[in-house]
Design an enzyme around this catalytic site. Structure first.
Site, mmCIF file in Angstrom:
data_model
loop_
_atom_site.group_PDB
_atom_site.id
_atom_site.type_symbol
_atom_site.label_atom_id
_atom_site.label_comp_id
_atom_site.label_asym_id
_atom_site.label_seq_id
_atom_site.Cartn_x
_atom_site.Cartn_y
_atom_site.Cartn_z
ATOM 1 N N HIS A 401 0.537 2.685 -3.743
ATOM 2 C CA HIS A 401 -0.621 2.927 -2.868
ATOM 3 C C HIS A 401 -0.478 2.209 -1.526
ATOM 4 O O HIS A 401 -1.241 2.487 -0.595
ATOM 5 C CB HIS A 401 -1.902 2.475 -3.570
ATOM 6 C CG HIS A 401 -3.100 3.291 -3.206
ATOM 7 N ND1 HIS A 401 -3.181 4.028 -2.044
ATOM 8 C CD2 HIS A 401 -4.277 3.482 -3.849
ATOM 9 C CE1 HIS A 401 -4.346 4.629 -1.986
ATOM 10 N NE2 HIS A 401 -5.031 4.331 -3.068
ATOM 11 N N ASP A 405 -1.153 7.585 -0.333
ATOM 12 C CA ASP A 405 -2.554 7.724 -0.741
ATOM 13 C C ASP A 405 -2.685 8.799 -1.815
ATOM 14 O O ASP A 405 -1.776 9.603 -2.043
ATOM 15 C CB ASP A 405 -3.431 8.076 0.463
ATOM 16 C CG ASP A 405 -3.530 6.930 1.456
ATOM 17 O OD1 ASP A 405 -3.445 5.764 1.003
ATOM 18 O OD2 ASP A 405 -3.672 7.196 2.658
#
Length: 430
Positions: A401, A405
């Protein structure tokens, strides 16, 4: 004239090795290319052959010592020369003091002819080591792994050498000749594993543990899962696997289908194939697919298909089959287990519905393939919804992350789903 044995370099990124076991002691005679010691790096375990025949004059490091690449670790000389009386620890300190005055030449490194091998523990409930020569003799003589476990070894920690197994074969032949021809049914061996005992981790398991902790502390793991209908692929494989194997001399498995889809999807979503470099994003020039392979000793290794975007389907089939076979036989080269940019793992072959893997650093994503099951699925038709039986599989994408995304990762996974459900099977040559 004494010949120096150098700690070899088993890869560009490898700077040191750990000594696992000395096969010879000071004063022992050794032949050229006979195994002198075993070493381990963070990639593979390897046997180091002796660069010259003669007597082992000095052993400069002890077992479990970590030695830098290029350091002198032993000396071998003529039969008439006197062995050093220094202990390994004492000699190690002397060498450290003298190393500033010694120029380590590239030619010296080249004299050590390394036959690298991933050490393969042949049974899931043992840590006993077998050299490639011993395994080859056992296979040729039809000695099973369970039988090999019962053969006593004369080496350290009950290690089995060539003379041990040859002596066992000769003794076994004599016993079989003296036995009556009537065969008796063998009683199955009873094994109790819940005995409350403990044992140290093997070196490979230590490295795996270290890498998993590093990945956990480096990447911010996020997961997305998608259910994929691969009925057409399953039917195609079932109908053509025999012809494919006969024509191309390689098995038609599901793995190249998933890898092919990953490669095509990465071309649309290149960030999946990137890596981080401090605060910069490094877009890798090639797609190097790592394929996780489970070893018989419950360890794991990830051979890498370099420049996989240049492979057709047949090339991917042969590459995956070759890597899996040589990984389990302990015949991978150190360069073949590094520089991956994306990893595929398949816990589904062991029955797992889906898996949530740990990202293989420095990758930023990993695809986990679950088991393939037939399930009732609702399909829309011009006559309304119907329930049909389809071959379904769960794919789970782990992604970092810090760089990727949820929207980007999920879109990439959806692209893989689309490619698999519409796989161009007509392009596969049978």
């Amino acid at each position: 004239m004494a010949v120096d044995v150098i700690m070899p370099k088993l890869g560009e990124s490898i700077t040191e090795g750990t000594i696992l076991e000395w096969k010879k002691s000071v004063g022992d005679m050794i032949d050229k290319d006979e195994t002198l010691l075993e070493i381990s790096t963070d990639k593979v375990d390897s046997e180091v052959p002796c660069p010259a025949a003669g007597k082992v004059l000095e052993i400069l490091y002890k077992v479990n010592d970590v030695v830098a690449v290029g350091e002198v670790i032993a000396r071998v000389g003529g039969e008439g020369e006197t062995p050093s009386q220094s202990t390994p620890g004492d000699v190690k300190e002397e060498v450290a003091e003298e190393s500033n005055d010694v120029e380590i030449k590239e030619e010296a490194e080249a004299t050590v002819n390394i036959e690298s091998t991933v050490v393969k523990k042949e049974s899931h409930n043992t840590t006993r080591f077998y050299s490639p020569l011993v395994k080859s003799i056992a296979e040729k003589e039809g000695i099973s792994l369970d039988e090999l476990e019962s053969v006593p070894g004369s080496g350290a920690n009950n290690r089995l050498n060539k003379n041990d197994i040859l002596a066992y074969i000769n003794a076994r032949g004599s016993q079989e000749e003296s036995k009556p021809s009537i065969s008796k049914p063998q009683q199955p061996a009873v094994s109790y594993t819940l005995d409350g005992s403990s044992e140290p981790m093997g070196h490979m398991r230590k490295m795996i543990s270290k890498h998993m902790i590093q990945s956990r502390d480096t990447s911010v793991h996020v997961y997305s899962t998608s259910e994929v209908d691969i009925t057409d692929i399953v039917n195609f494989r079932n109908e053509n696997k025999d012809n494919y194997s006969q024509k191309h001399n390689t098995s038609l498995t599901y793995t190249p289908f998933f890898i092919d889809a990953v490669i095509r999807a990465i071309n649309d979503f290149p960030l999946i194939n990137a890596s981080t470099d401090g605060e910069n994003v490094k877009y890798n020039e090639n797609i190097n697919i790592g394929v996780a392979v489970a070893l018989p000793d419950n360890n794991l290794i990830v051979p890498v298909i370099k420049r996989s975007e240049e492979f057709n389907f047949l090339g991917l089939s042969r590459a995956t089959a070759d890597f899996a076979s040589r990984a389990r036989q302990g015949k991978l080269d150190p360069a073949e287990v590094k520089d991956s940019t994306f990893t595929v793992t398949n816990p589904g072959i062991f029955g797992s519905l889906f898996g949530m893997g740990i990202i293989n650093q420095p990758n930023v994503s990993l695809l986990s393939v679950g088991s393939i099951h037939k399930r009732p699925v609702v399909k829309e038709t011009e006559f309304g919804d119907i329930v049909v039986v389809r071959s379904m599989v769960y794919l789970t994408l782990a992604y970092d992350h810090r760089l990727i995304d949820g929207a980007y990762g999920t879109q990439f996974l959806s692209r893989i789903k689309e490619l698999l459900e519409n796989f161009p099977i007509n392009e596969i040559k049978i």
